[in-house]
Design a protein around this motif. Structure first.
Motif, PDB file in Angstrom:
ATOM      1  N   GLU A 149      88.911  88.200  31.649  1.00  0.00           N
ATOM      2  CA  GLU A 149      88.814  88.180  33.103  1.00  0.00           C
ATOM      3  C   GLU A 149      88.875  86.745  33.623  1.00  0.00           C
ATOM      4  O   GLU A 149      88.092  85.893  33.219  1.00  0.00           O
ATOM      5  N   VAL A 150      89.816  86.509  34.532  1.00  0.00           N
ATOM      6  CA  VAL A 150      89.966  85.178  35.133  1.00  0.00           C
ATOM      7  C   VAL A 150      89.865  85.241  36.649  1.00  0.00           C
ATOM      8  O   VAL A 150      90.098  84.242  37.338  1.00  0.00           O
ATOM      9  N   GLY A 151      89.523  86.394  37.172  1.00  0.00           N
ATOM     10  CA  GLY A 151      89.402  86.529  38.616  1.00  0.00           C
ATOM     11  C   GLY A 151      89.137  87.949  39.019  1.00  0.00           C
ATOM     12  O   GLY A 151      89.083  88.863  38.175  1.00  0.00           O
ATOM     13  N   SER A 152      88.970  88.141  40.323  1.00  0.00           N
ATOM     14  CA  SER A 152      88.723  89.470  40.886  1.00  0.00           C
ATOM     15  C   SER A 152      89.544  89.638  42.152  1.00  0.00           C
ATOM     16  O   SER A 152      89.765  88.683  42.908  1.00  0.00           O
ATOM     17  N   ALA A 153      90.000  90.856  42.364  1.00  0.00           N
ATOM     18  CA  ALA A 153      90.673  91.225  43.603  1.00  0.00           C
ATOM     19  C   ALA A 153      89.792  92.229  44.326  1.00  0.00           C
ATOM     20  O   ALA A 153      89.502  93.308  43.789  1.00  0.00           O
ATOM     21  N   LEU A 154      89.323  91.879  45.516  1.00  0.00           N
ATOM     22  CA  LEU A 154      88.483  92.759  46.316  1.00  0.00           C
ATOM     23  C   LEU A 154      89.281  93.280  47.501  1.00  0.00           C
ATOM     24  O   LEU A 154      89.922  92.487  48.224  1.00  0.00           O
ATOM     25  N   TYR A 155      89.235  94.590  47.669  1.00  0.00           N
ATOM     26  CA  TYR A 155      90.009  95.233  48.729  1.00  0.00           C
ATOM     27  C   TYR A 155      89.056  95.722  49.806  1.00  0.00           C
ATOM     28  O   TYR A 155      88.182  96.552  49.555  1.00  0.00           O
ATOM     29  N   VAL A 156      89.223  95.159  50.990  1.00  0.00           N
ATOM     30  CA  VAL A 156      88.285  95.387  52.088  1.00  0.00           C
ATOM     31  C   VAL A 156      88.506  96.768  52.677  1.00  0.00           C
ATOM     32  O   VAL A 156      89.642  97.148  53.006  1.00  0.00           O
TER      33      VAL A 156
END
Length: 551
Positions: A541-548
């Protein structure tokens, strides 16, 4: 060495060059072909505007148009514009080989010299990597510069006015590929006419006629392009490359007028459109009215020369090897001695020397990139292989030593720890591809990126959010290159509320305090939002994508 043996050796070197080209392109293509670079996003985006008949939006003052025009034309056969751009870049790189052969063979009247130059060029470190990994006009520019010097050689040998007109046409085309060609090749043309005319005692009237014929095409094309730019920017200019780079790297004017839209984030909307085309001096920008102080400019440019010239010299030594530079200087010295017997060869060698020095000085005034050397690398090799030509016994020892330096230099450049063969072992943009896939899988059109990716040295650092938005076909409306600390977090939340993106990319690794804290805070702040982990094959894991989730 008999002529039949030279012919066989020449054919063998060309076969070795073809093998070198193919093996390197296959090797790096398996790792880099699907990648995109920041500049390439611009060229592909402009081509996308053209394909969609958005001609006004396709006008860009910072990017020369020829490559984008070619990509747009190529889209008639392939709808993947990035792939078309890669094919054109690789094709331009490969085209330099035959053009180098023609120029070198014509200059030295030797198939062996031409074949040796092509084989040498195929082994120059890093060129094949850039050809596969980037969408760039630098190889197209290098190919046109070779055509320019092929015609310049014909101008000297045939001494016909029409040749100078054709030379001007090539100059104009090179300007459309890279704006730097307008002043650089313009000065080269002037120096060539004066230098050649002085040696042949050509009447000034004839020299002036040749200069006019050579100047008309590039001046007409540059004026026409300036008129096109005036339609959008309300300013008559052939391009803003010099001013943008000067303001960015010398005066740091961009820092003097900080963006006040957000407290932590950088607003990218004024400079980047929906197709990810960057415009550092958009219409109506305060940068158009910024006045450069002449005294300050001279001091800044001199400081940059002192800083960048050693870097440029080092890069040139790595690419063409110390033996290559020694061979070039050896041939220049030899042609000075033989200037009466070989006047044309001497003049071309002198003009190549002028072109190399003037390019280095011009580019080092602002900022230096290794790709800026591409137009002069084949020219330098074309002259340098002249050391293979017949010479007296007293000079053969020098030739043997130079040849040994070249062979050792090429070997070291290919196996040294910083060689692309050792540093590029896989595709470093996989996390960006996966981020793009995640973005495409969710509804929405806008995204904000916070933090930097895991491979700064491979173009996946601060660029990670930009490339992920490109692969996800999202509009990047704001970005921050670093994760906020505790004091900056409230301001970041206000920025995000103001920006109101559909998705937020956060770059970092689990276990990093700032990353973990920000991800958890965003999950609580945007209740009901979904989260996808951005995964790299090596680091996880190198990041996160958050969907509003919109309320």
């Amino acid at each position: 060495m008999s002529s039949s043996y030279k012919h066989k050796l020449s054919r063998g070197l060309l076969a070795a060059a073809a093998l070198s080209y193919c093996s390197q392109l296959i090797w790096f293509g398996s790792k880099c072909f699907h990648q995109i670079d920041i500049d390439g996003m611009d060229y592909v985006g402009i081509a996308r505007h053209l394909r969609n008949h958005q001609f006004y939006s396709a006008i860009n003052d910072f990017r020369s148009p020829l490559l984008s025009w070619m990509i747009a034309a190529g889209s008639l056969f392939d709808g993947d514009l990035a792939r078309v751009g890669k094919v054109l870049t690789i094709g331009s790189y490969l085209l330099c080989g035959p053009l180098l052969y023609v120029f070198t063979k014509s200059l030295w009247h030797s198939e062996l010299a031409g074949s040796a130059a092509v084989f040498w060029f195929s082994l120059c470190r890093g060129l094949s990597t850039i050809a596969v990994a980037m969408v760039t006009p630098d190889f197209l520019f290098a190919a046109l510069v070779l055509v320019y010097f092929i015609m310049l050689l014909q101008c000297f040998r045939r001494d016909e006015k029409r040749c100078w007109g054709v030379l001007g046409g090539i100059h104009a085309l090179a300007f459309l590929a890279k704006a730097f060609a307008l002043p650089w090749l313009g000065l080269t043309t002037i120096v060539s006419i004066l230098f050649h005319g002085h040696r042949k005692s050509t009447p000034l009237k004839r020299q002036a006629a040749c200069l006019v014929l050579a100047a008309i095409p590039p001046l007409l094309v540059a004026t026409a392009w300036a008129g096109v730019l005036h339609l959008k920017y309300d300013a008559f200019t052939s391009g803003t490359q010099f001013k943008v780079n000067f303001l960015q790297w010398s005066t740091h004017a961009y820092d003097q007028q900080p963006d006040r839209t957000y407290a932590v984030l950088e607003d990218t909307k004024p400079f980047m459109d929906e197709y990810h085309v960057d415009d550092p001096m958009p219409p109506g920008s305060w940068l158009w009215h910024y006045r450069i102080d002449a005294r300050q400019a001279v001091a800044e440019l001199a400081a940059h020369e002192a800083h960048n010239l050693p870097k440029a010299a080092k890069e040139l030594l790595i690419v063409v090897t110390p033996g290559g530079v020694a061979a070039f200087l050896f041939v220049i010295a030899l042609q000075i001695r033989r200037r009466e017997q070989n006047p044309i060869e001497f003049t071309i060698a002198a003009m190549v020397g002028w072109a190399c020095v003037s390019l280095l000085l011009a580019y080092c005034m602002l900022v230096f990139d290794g790709r800026y050397l591409y137009p002069i690398i084949p020219l330098l090799l074309a002259v340098a292989v002249g050391f293979l030509e017949p010479m007296g016994p007293a000079l053969r020892m020098w030739r043997t030593g130079i040849l040994a330096l070249i062979v050792v230099g090429i070997f070291v450049s290919l196996v040294y720890s910083s060689s692309p063969f050792r540093t590029i072992r896989r595709d470093f943009q996989i996390s960006c591809y996966r981020a793009g896939q995640s973005l495409r899988a969710h509804p929405g059109s806008t995204v904000v990126s916070v933090g930097s990716g895991p491979y700064q040295e491979h173009g996946v650092g601060w660029e990670a959010g930009y490339k992920s938005a490109y692969f996800g076909d999202r509009i990047l409306i704001a970005a921050a290159n670093q994760l906020p600390d505790v004091k900056e977090t409230p301001a970041l939340l206000r920025d995000l509320s103001k920006a109101s993106p559909d998705a937020i990319l956060v770059w970092g690794k689990p276990g990093e305090i700032r990353y973990d804290a920000l991800v958890q805070l965003l999950i609580r702040e945007y209740a009901g939002s979904s989260r996808d982990a951005l995964v790299d094959p090596l680091f996880g894991e190198v990041g996160s994508a958050l969907y509003v989730r919109r309320r």
